[in-house]
Write an enzyme that holds these catalytic residues in place. Structure first.
Site, mmCIF file in Angstrom:
data_model
loop_
_atom_site.group_PDB
_atom_site.id
_atom_site.type_symbol
_atom_site.label_atom_id
_atom_site.label_comp_id
_atom_site.label_asym_id
_atom_site.label_seq_id
_atom_site.Cartn_x
_atom_site.Cartn_y
_atom_site.Cartn_z
ATOM 1 N N ARG A 171 0.821 -1.217 0.000
ATOM 2 C CA ARG A 171 0.000 0.000 0.000
ATOM 3 C C ARG A 171 0.856 1.270 0.000
ATOM 4 O O ARG A 171 0.461 2.294 0.545
ATOM 5 C CB ARG A 171 -0.966 0.010 1.193
ATOM 6 C CG ARG A 171 -1.913 -1.177 1.235
ATOM 7 C CD ARG A 171 -2.809 -1.252 -0.003
ATOM 8 N NE ARG A 171 -3.686 -2.412 0.070
ATOM 9 C CZ ARG A 171 -3.425 -3.597 -0.501
ATOM 10 N NH1 ARG A 171 -2.319 -3.753 -1.209
ATOM 11 N NH2 ARG A 171 -4.262 -4.603 -0.392
ATOM 12 N N SER A 222 -11.657 -0.484 2.404
ATOM 13 C CA SER A 222 -11.018 -0.879 3.661
ATOM 14 C C SER A 222 -10.334 0.323 4.297
ATOM 15 O O SER A 222 -9.581 1.040 3.637
ATOM 16 C CB SER A 222 -9.991 -1.986 3.408
ATOM 17 O OG SER A 222 -10.632 -3.163 2.948
ATOM 18 N N GLU A 292 -5.471 3.113 5.920
ATOM 19 C CA GLU A 292 -5.182 2.950 4.501
ATOM 20 C C GLU A 292 -5.811 4.057 3.682
ATOM 21 O O GLU A 292 -5.273 4.486 2.653
ATOM 22 C CB GLU A 292 -5.706 1.581 4.040
ATOM 23 C CG GLU A 292 -5.455 1.259 2.580
ATOM 24 C CD GLU A 292 -5.892 -0.151 2.241
ATOM 25 O OE1 GLU A 292 -6.487 -0.343 1.171
ATOM 26 O OE2 GLU A 292 -5.618 -1.061 3.036
#
Length: 297
Positions: A171, A222, A292
């Site tokens: 990520r 998410s 995130e």
């Protein structure tokens, strides 16, 4: 003296005082002073020359599917690429695609060509540029697996960066450390496969997504990265936060790593819920949960 709106309008269609609720999938946020929709690379380069010369803050958006915008006023320019920078072209097992194209559309186009490698992306409601920025992934696959190189506008010049230069990690990418670089396009290397098998895999994952994700509420996907020790959702479930609500922000009772906008949520609501979860997970499991979703403004 020429005002900012007039000058920007020389190079792109411009809207003034636009709500971030219309620019993001989370439907949260205050107001952007200007939103620009450049139609090609030449127009974007000229627009950026003005922005830099006039010292105007800016941010590039695609579909706004992984962004939490602040509740206040943003005095700069939001540059939206998904309206015009959305072309892609196949050359045997390679594809060159612009940053504003839908990653879902690209995944399905690849499937129809009998090309495998983007099945994991068939349910991500973002643009290719956003996926590159975050090194998005799912089902143990990610952008880094298929990237050859990325075209960026950097310091006023168009530059191709090879995969290693992009510094992809979980990520993460170099682009997060350089928000002044604009991702324009990339080249991907896919693999030849069976159309029926690729299609079936994508259908199976679509069914799984429909069954497990709260698609009936606005969200940014998410919220937390998965730490090494455990999945984020299991930690959130472990502290009893399934269905927890602050203002209009709510931990989904369908998938607890989603915080949804259940109605008129503010950025402050969302962040308070995030901070409570992080604190309780740290207290109970001694694990740091990292958000995130990108916080902007």
């Amino acid at each position: 003296m020429i005002d900012i709106y007039t000058k920007l309008s020389d190079f792109a269609p411009i809207k003034k005082d636009v709500s971030f609720k219309t620019l993001t999938t989370l439907r949260i946020g205050g107001t952007a002073a200007y939103v620009a929709y450049p139609e090609n690379m030449i127009a974007l380069k000229a627009l950026m020359d003005v922005i830099v010369r006039m010292n105007i803050p800016f941010k590039v958006f695609g579909k706004g599917s992984n962004i939490l915008c602040g509740d206040g006023y943003y005095p700069g320019v939001i540059i939206v690429l998904d309206r015009h920078f959305d072309d892609f072209y196949f050359d045997d097992d390679m594809v060159i695609a612009q940053a504003g194209c839908s990653i879902i559309a690209l995944a399905y186009a690849a499937m129809k060509k009998g090309l495998s490698g983007l099945e994991w992306a068939s349910g991500i409601p973002g643009t290719l540029g956003g996926c590159l920025f975050m090194n998005a992934g799912a089902y143990k696959s990610c952008m880094n697996d298929v990237i050859i190189d990325v075209l960026v506008l950097r310091d006023g010049k168009f530059v191709w960066l090879n995969k290693d230069e992009c510094q992809f990690a979980y990520r993460k990418s170099i682009f997060q450390a350089h928000p002044d670089w604009i991702i324009l396009a990339c080249r991907l290397k896919l693999e030849k496969g069976d159309i029926a098998q690729i299609s079936n895999l994508m259908d199976d994952r679509k069914a799984r997504r429909m069954a497990t994700q709260p698609l009936n509420f606005p969200s940014a996907g998410s919220v937390f990265r998965n730490p090494q020790q455990a999945s984020a959702w299991s930690l959130i479930d472990g502290i009893g936060y399934r269905g927890k609500k602050i203002g209009g922000a709510m931990v989904s009772d369908k998938h607890v790593n989603f915080i949804v906008n259940s109605g008129n949520a503010t950025c402050a609501d969302f962040l308070q819920l995030v901070e409570e979860i992080q604190t309780k997970v740290k207290d109970n499991y001694d694990i740091e949960l990292i958000m995130e979703v990108e916080k902007f403004n």
